[in-house]
Every structure is written in C-alpha cells, then in structure tokens.
Design an enzyme around this catalytic site. Structure first.
Site, PDB file in Angstrom:
ATOM      1  N   ARG A  53       0.865  -1.184   0.000  1.00 60.61           N
ATOM      2  CA  ARG A  53       0.000   0.000   0.000  1.00 60.61           C
ATOM      3  C   ARG A  53       0.901   1.233   0.000  1.00 60.61           C
ATOM      4  NH1 ARG A  53       2.524   1.632   3.633  1.00 60.61           N
ATOM      5  NH2 ARG A  53       1.001   3.289   3.913  1.00 60.61           N
ATOM      6  N   GLY A  54       0.280   2.418  -0.045  1.00 63.08           N
ATOM      7  CA  GLY A  54       1.078   3.626  -0.198  1.00 63.08           C
ATOM      8  C   GLY A  54       1.143   3.967  -1.687  1.00 63.08           C
ATOM      9  N   ALA A  55       0.866   5.219  -2.020  1.00 63.97           N
ATOM     10  CA  ALA A  55       0.670   5.580  -3.424  1.00 63.97           C
ATOM     11  C   ALA A  55       1.822   5.162  -4.351  1.00 63.97           C
ATOM     12  CB  ALA A  55       0.403   7.084  -3.505  1.00 63.97           C
ATOM     13  N   ARG A  90      -7.593   0.106  -6.568  1.00 67.63           N
ATOM     14  CA  ARG A  90      -7.667   1.174  -5.557  1.00 67.63           C
ATOM     15  C   ARG A  90      -7.876   2.518  -6.272  1.00 67.63           C
ATOM     16  NH1 ARG A  90      -4.092   1.242  -0.458  1.00 67.63           N
ATOM     17  NH2 ARG A  90      -5.981   2.284   0.249  1.00 67.63           N
ATOM     18  N   GLN A 203      -1.875   2.235  10.123  1.00 67.32           N
ATOM     19  CA  GLN A 203      -0.577   2.202   9.414  1.00 67.32           C
ATOM     20  C   GLN A 203       0.513   2.924  10.206  1.00 67.32           C
ATOM     21  OE1 GLN A 203      -3.503   2.896   7.992  1.00 67.32           O
ATOM     22  NE2 GLN A 203      -3.566   2.421   5.811  1.00 67.32           N
ATOM     23  N   ASP A 244      -1.831  10.848  -1.499  1.00 57.83           N
ATOM     24  CA  ASP A 244      -2.195   9.840  -2.504  1.00 57.83           C
ATOM     25  C   ASP A 244      -2.554  10.462  -3.841  1.00 57.83           C
ATOM     26  OD1 ASP A 244      -2.865   8.694   0.294  1.00 57.83           O
ATOM     27  OD2 ASP A 244      -2.461   7.007  -1.046  1.00 57.83           O
ATOM     28  N   ASN A 254      -5.088  12.699   1.224  1.00 54.85           N
ATOM     29  CA  ASN A 254      -4.233  11.753   1.959  1.00 54.85           C
ATOM     30  C   ASN A 254      -5.116  10.965   2.923  1.00 54.85           C
ATOM     31  OD1 ASN A 254      -1.581  10.676   2.546  1.00 54.85           O
ATOM     32  ND2 ASN A 254      -1.702  11.701   4.508  1.00 54.85           N
ATOM     33  N   LYS A 255      -4.499  10.071   3.643  1.00 55.19           N
ATOM     34  CA  LYS A 255      -5.214   9.183   4.569  1.00 55.19           C
ATOM     35  C   LYS A 255      -6.196   9.965   5.450  1.00 55.19           C
ATOM     36  CE  LYS A 255      -4.984   5.639   4.689  1.00 55.19           C
ATOM     37  NZ  LYS A 255      -5.968   4.833   3.909  1.00 55.19           N
TER      38      LYS A 255
HETATM   39  O1  MRU Z   1      -4.368   3.266   2.384  1.00 55.78           O
HETATM   40  P1  MRU Z   1      -2.884   3.407   2.274  1.00 55.78           P
HETATM   41  O2  MRU Z   1      -2.138   2.767   3.392  1.00 55.78           O
HETATM   42  O3  MRU Z   1      -2.384   2.992   0.905  1.00 55.78           O
HETATM   43  O4  MRU Z   1      -2.645   4.972   2.396  1.00 55.78           O
HETATM   44  C1  MRU Z   1      -1.349   5.492   2.356  1.00 55.78           C
HETATM   45  C2  MRU Z   1      -1.298   6.939   2.586  1.00 55.78           C
HETATM   46  O5  MRU Z   1      -2.300   7.603   2.785  1.00 55.78           O
HETATM   47  C3  MRU Z   1       0.051   7.601   2.478  1.00 55.78           C
HETATM   48  O6  MRU Z   1       0.134   8.703   3.332  1.00 55.78           O
HETATM   49  C4  MRU Z   1       0.231   8.077   1.040  1.00 55.78           C
HETATM   50  O7  MRU Z   1       0.080   7.026   0.143  1.00 55.78           O
HETATM   51  C5  MRU Z   1       1.529   8.704   0.809  1.00 55.78           C
HETATM   52  S1  MRU Z   1       2.750   7.469   0.798  1.00 55.78           S
HETATM   53  C6  MRU Z   1       4.224   7.921   0.362  1.00 55.78           C
END
Ligand code: MRU
Length: 366
Positions: A53-55, A90, A203, A244, A254-255
């Site tokens: 996960r993570g963009a 996603r 996370q 993201d 973002n999250k």
């Molecule tokens: O749902 P996730 O865990 O994929 O969300 C991740 C985030 O929101 C991060 O902050 C974002 O992707 C930036 S990562 C470098």
C-alpha cells in the site's frame, strides 16, 4: 532502508528466482513475511487487499504485474484487461494510473515477443526513479528541519508529527514524509517523531513506528486525537505527511484524518508540509474535494482491529456491538490554503497552480 541489519526495498525483482517479491505489510510489525507475486491475480489481491500500500508502491507493484502477465499472454487483449483490472483495485492514489498509463503506452508500441522483457525493464526503471525522487524529497525537506534546528538550544529536539505511513514501506525506498527525517538523522539532528496511530488500519502504529524503530529514530506513538493538544502545548514544530493524489491546484488528498491535522496546525501556526513525488500529482484536477474519488473500504477495517495477543498470537478482535453500521472513507482532502508547502523532488513550492508551475512548467497549462 534497514530491517535489522539488512537493507530491503518494499518490492524487488529477484534475479536468482526471476520472481517479483514484496514484503507482505499486513503482518507487520509482528511478523515479517516475504511473498512472491507470480500471477496477475496475486498482484490484484496484493494491491486491493493491501499486502502492499502507499501511493508510490501501488504504482510500482502494478508495473511489475504487466511483466508477469506479458510472460503468460502478451496479446493486446491481455494488455488492456490487465490495465483495467489493476486500475479498479484502488481508486484514490493516482500513482496507480500513472504507472499503468506508462506501461500500456510502451507495451502497445511493441511486438508481442518484445513485451515481457520491456515490461520488466520499465517496471525496474519506475522503481529506480521512485527511489531517486524520494531521496531528493529528503534532500529538499532536510532544509526545513535544519532551519528549525537552528532555532533550538543545543541538545533540544525538532518535533515532527506525521500521519499514516508515508515511509519507505509506502514507496520503493526512503519514503516521502520520512525521507527528510532520515536525512536529518544522518546529519545528527535530533528529530523526534510523533506518530499518529491512523485508524482504521493503523498504518502509523503498525508500519511507521516499526520503520522508525528499525532506523533508530526517536519517536512516540500517539492516538489520532492527540495531535491538536500537542500542538496547543508547543510540542510540535512541523507536520509532514504524504499524499495519494494532489491536484494541479495544490489540494492534497491523503489518509483520512489528515485534514483535521492541517486544521489544527493552521490554528496553532505550525507549518504543515506535504511530501510527494511528482507522480502523485493529478495535473488535470483543480478541485480536490469535488473531483478526487475517495475509496470507501470494507467495514471490517472499522469494526475490528489487528494486534498481538499476550500469548504472541496475531489476531483480530471486534471493538463494537455486532452488526454496527459503519462508514469507512479511507482518505480526505486538505485544501491547498491549509498547506504551507509541497516538498517535491525538484524542490519546495507553494501549494498552488502557480507554485507547481514554477517547479514543473512542462505539466502546467494556462
Ligand atoms: O491506504 P494506504 O495505506 O495505501 O494509504 C497510504 C497513505 O495515505 C500515504 O500517506 C500516502 O500514500 C503517501 S505514501 C508515500
């Protein structure tokens, strides 16, 4: 970055076995599992069910999926189907579409027998570029931390709050929000990180706290609601988060919970920076709240939490009455006006069309 004394990336092509490997992040920090992704369905599950996960990492993983699928069936139909199936995994992180577009644009131009090797080469290039972009984010972000450090008495720490995991586990290496932190630590600046646990999937608690501990970075885990209080009491010098998807006008998605941190930071005059590689910018969008699709995830993420029991078993427990109705929006949008600046691989800019145009003129149209 390191786990124990060993350097890892979050995804890699293992030359010996000729397979793509990932760290299955669902089990961290309690169990460290490396998984091989050797067919398209495994890639779809890995992204959709958040083994990765993570963009930036979502994009890199999707790129490798083409290599695996092109080996099996390099036809045009298979190429288009792979694009569509992965895009649906996603919806919010735009790095996914960015990587898929790049892969499809290259592979469509090639003959079927050229596709598998070309897909591998481009996926590897995407990963290398991600590492370099994140390293540069660290170099630029370091300046912000250094500046705060100069205002401190000798031995006093720089306190940084971060949300979710925008660390190396969310990218191929370095991380986005954590890269300036790692660079500061390398220069012996005492950074102290307040880590939001980041419900519902935690996370921050599971991944950011794990990462920082592995790199010996001073940190404390806090509940999501503690940030505002710490800011009011002068305990936070700087907020750095990831994103993201950021619009061409500087709105930051973002999250979930990021927006509330930005509001509290503004109320307390604390700089709120967002670290991102340019692959996270959706240049076509100008209004994040209206235009960015927000992923709604499974209600189980809210009703249950994962953790380690006293006997060492990793288990999930329910935290609410049976059948409680749930809403689970996974991301929120922080309007550009609340963002002090964007830390990118080309430098730091204002969160605005004009600010972005100064660093990325080739992407901004009038
Ligand atoms: O749902 P996730 O865990 O994929 O969300 C991740 C985030 O929101 C991060 O902050 C974002 O992707 C930036 S990562 C470098």
């Amino acid at each position: 970055m390191k786990i124990g004394n060993q350097h890892y990336r979050s995804i890699w092509f293992d030359e010996q076995s000729q397979h793509v490997k990932i760290i299955d992040q669902r089990w961290l920090p309690h169990q460290f599992k490396i998984v091989t992704l050797n067919n398209r369905d495994a890639f779809i599950a890995a992204i959709g069910d958040m083994w990765v996960r993570g963009a930036p990492l979502i994009g890199a993983t999707a790129a490798y999926a083409f290599y695996v699928q092109m080996k099996k069936d390099p036809s045009h139909q298979s190429l288009d189907q792979t694009y569509d199936l992965l895009l649906a995994t996603r919806p919010t992180a735009v790095n996914l579409r960015w990587a898929l577009d790049k892969m499809r644009a290259l592979l469509t131009r090639l003959s079927e027998n050229q596709r598998p090797q070309a897909a591998l080469a481009l996926a590897q290039e995407i990963c290398e570029q991600d590492v370099e972009r994140n390293r540069l984010i660290g170099v630029h972000g370091l300046g912000l931390i250094k500046k705060i450090a100069t205002t401190k008495s000798p031995g006093e720490r720089v306190n940084i709050l971060t949300h979710c995991n925008a660390g190396w586990l969310a990218t191929v290496d370095w991380g986005t929000a954590t890269s300036p932190i790692y660079h500061a630590a390398q220069e012996n600046i005492h950074v102290h990180i307040y880590v939001d646990e980041t419900r519902p999937r935690n996370q921050g608690a599971h991944l950011t706290a794990f990462e920082l501990a592995q790199q010996n970075i001073d940190h404390q885990l806090i509940v999501d609601n503690a940030g505002g209080h710490l800011m009011q009491h002068g305990d936070i010098d700087l907020v750095i988060t990831g994103t993201d998807r950021t619009t061409g006008s500087g709105d930051v998605c973002n999250k979930i919970g990021t927006y509330l941190k930005a509001l509290a930071a503004r109320d307390n005059d604390i700089p709120f920076y967002v670290a991102l590689p340019s692959t996270t910018i959706d240049w076509a969008l100008s209004n994040g709240i209206a235009q960015i699709p927000i992923e709604e995830r499974d209600s189980l993420e809210v009703t249950k939490i994962w953790g380690k029991l006293d006997n060492g078993t990793v288990a999930q427990v329910q935290i609410c009455p049976d059948n409680t109705p749930v809403a689970n929006p996974a991301f929120d949008v922080t309007p550009a006006r609340l963002v002090t600046g964007l830390i990118t691989e080309r430098g730091i800019c204002e969160a605005s069309k004009l600010g972005l145009a100064k660093l990325f003129p080739e992407f901004v149209t009038n």
